[in-house]
Design an enzyme around this catalytic site. Structure first.
Site, short mmCIF file in Angstrom:
data_model
loop_
_atom_site.label_atom_id
_atom_site.label_comp_id
_atom_site.label_asym_id
_atom_site.label_seq_id
_atom_site.Cartn_x
_atom_site.Cartn_y
_atom_site.Cartn_z
CD GLN A 243 -3.17 -0.85 0.26
OE1 GLN A 243 -3.27 0.17 -0.06
NE2 GLN A 243 -3.60 -2.06 -0.16
CD GLU A 303 -0.32 -11.95 -5.08
OE1 GLU A 303 0.11 -11.56 -6.39
OE2 GLU A 303 -1.15 -11.42 -4.48
CG ASP A 355 -6.35 -5.73 -0.96
OD1 ASP A 355 -6.98 -4.98 -1.98
OD2 ASP A 355 -5.26 -5.33 -0.43
CB CYS A 382 -8.29 0.34 -4.49
SG CYS A 382 -7.74 -0.91 -5.97
#
Length: 425
Positions: A243, A303, A355, A382
């Site tokens: 981030q 991931e 996320d 986001c």
């Protein structure tokens, strides 16, 4: 009937700004035609230059002069992006820098609420929460990662212009943390380079990642750097995802932890179930899950980036029930759905944190989650429109939308982070 005679790029027109749109542009109408206007604020009257008019339904324009200003207009926080400059020479990356912080957050909240209503049919009032220290700093000095580009002819270094790939030389980076500004080569020609990434980890030395003309990778991108989140240290590849706001990791860690604590107090969390952390990066949110429910947590973090997976394995090494897997999320979920029923049933008790990138989880992944049917989904987003579209999919698959929070982790831009909690009905 309204006159919809074609506007042409370069035309200068007066516009009454009536609303805000997703993407950081305001909305006006000219002879009945929608015009998306950069560098304006709803409630203003401006003189603008048309920049695009190919579509019959809308055009795009950029503000040249404010004829009637909003009380929320402020001098731009970045002189190189200010209205006084030619639109083609305004630096990009601070498109809300002319708006008071409180109004910025109100506009972001409006876009999120309208997106949820339009795409998911959900009425929800949301307050966009400030990150610690941002009000005191007027939303400056928060970016811990900045990419600059190099002009191939002059070697000049700077960001792209707001609406093009023109490189704009600048004298400062007001949104960046001090460590980034200390090493930024803003007044040095950098010949034979393509780009420079400036990284200022919270618990390590600032550094530059350089991409030369002949390089595929950035020099130094696989170096390990240390990031501190509260009293917890994370190892992250210098070129990997983290981030960018200096406070964002702790803000999101805390928000996810608190959301799962609330679910746990409601009797909805099973620490021993097949819990998942999707698009897991370096393991930040899996660690938040563990802090919420304790060291007995079983969680698999998924991931696609192998470097990030290695980092997650290291960062979660003290958690006995943690497993880091390198895989595309859609393919990982497809494999789970193809597993025997006894394996799939374990996920019905699970909590999933995801996320995804700015494009969202997407219809395919959301559909897969609906088929897997975990008890809870904690979604960090986001992009408000991507969240709203995925919300619509999940509601149609038997989930109920619970608390929604939003965070201003990108001051002076139109971006925000949101957290939404879904529970299976």
């Amino acid at each position: 009937m309204a006159n919809t005679s074609p506007l042409q790029p370069g035309d200068e027109i007066e516009l009454e700004i009536t609303n805000i749109a997703h993407g950081g542009v305001s909305v006006a109408r000219h002879d009945g035609r929608v015009v998306f206007v950069a560098d304006a604020i709803p409630g203003e009257r401006v003189r603008a230059r048309v920049t695009e008019a190919r579509k019959k339904s809308f055009a795009r324009a950029v503000t040249l002069e404010v004829l009637e200003a909003s009380p929320d207009r402020r001098p731009h926080v970045w002189p190189e992006a200010a209205l006084e400059r030619d639109p083609e020479e305004r630096a990009g990356g601070a498109e809300f820098g002319h708006i008071a912080l409180e109004r910025q957050r109100a506009l972001k909240a409006q876009v999120l609420a309208e997106s949820l209503q339009r795409f998911a049919g959900v009425e929800r009032d949301v307050t966009v929460e400030a990150a610690p220290g941002d009000d005191e700093a007027n939303g400056l000095g928060w970016r811990s990662r900045v990419r600059l580009h190099v002009d191939p002819e002059t070697g000049a270094v700077g960001p792209y212009a707001a609406r093009s790939r023109t490189i704009v030389p600048v004298e400062s980076l007001p949104l960046a943390v001090e460590g980034v500004n200390m090493i930024a080569p803003l007044d040095e020609p950098m010949h034979h380079l393509v780009s420079i990434d400036l990284i200022a980890p919270s618990a390590d030395d600032p550094r530059m990642l350089i991409t030369a003309e002949e390089d595929v990778a950035r020099a130094g991108e696989n170096d390990a750097v240390r990031e501190l989140v509260g009293d917890r240290e994370f190892l992250v590849r210098a070129g990997g995802f983290w981030q960018v706001h200096r406070e964002a990791p702790e803000v999101l860690f805390t928000a996810v932890r608190d959301a799962i604590i609330a679910l746990d107090e409601a009797g909805r969390v099973d620490a021993g179930a097949a819990n998942l952390d999707l698009f897991g990066g370096a393991g930040l949110l899996a660690a938040a899950m563990a802090e919420a429910v304790g060291p007995a947590l079983k969680v698999t973090t998924v991931e696609a980036d192998p470097g990030a997976t290695d980092d997650a394995a290291e960062n979660l090494s003290e958690l006995v029930g943690a497993l880091a897997v390198t895989a595309r999320v859609d393919r990982y979920l497809a494999d789970l759905l193809a597993a025997p029923a006894a394996v799939r049933d374990r996920f019905r008790r699970s909590t999933v944190v995801l996320d995804p990138p700015r494009s969202g989880a997407g219809g395919a992944v959301s559909q897969q989650l609906g088929e897997l049917a975990p008890a809870n989904i904690v979604y960090v987003a986001c992009d408000p429109v991507a969240l709203a579209r995925d919300t619509a999919t999940l509601l149609g698959l038997g989930y109920e939308l619970g608390p929604v929070r939003a965070f201003d982790l990108f001051p002076h831009t139109h971006h925000l982070e949101a957290l939404a909690v879904f529970t299976r009905v």
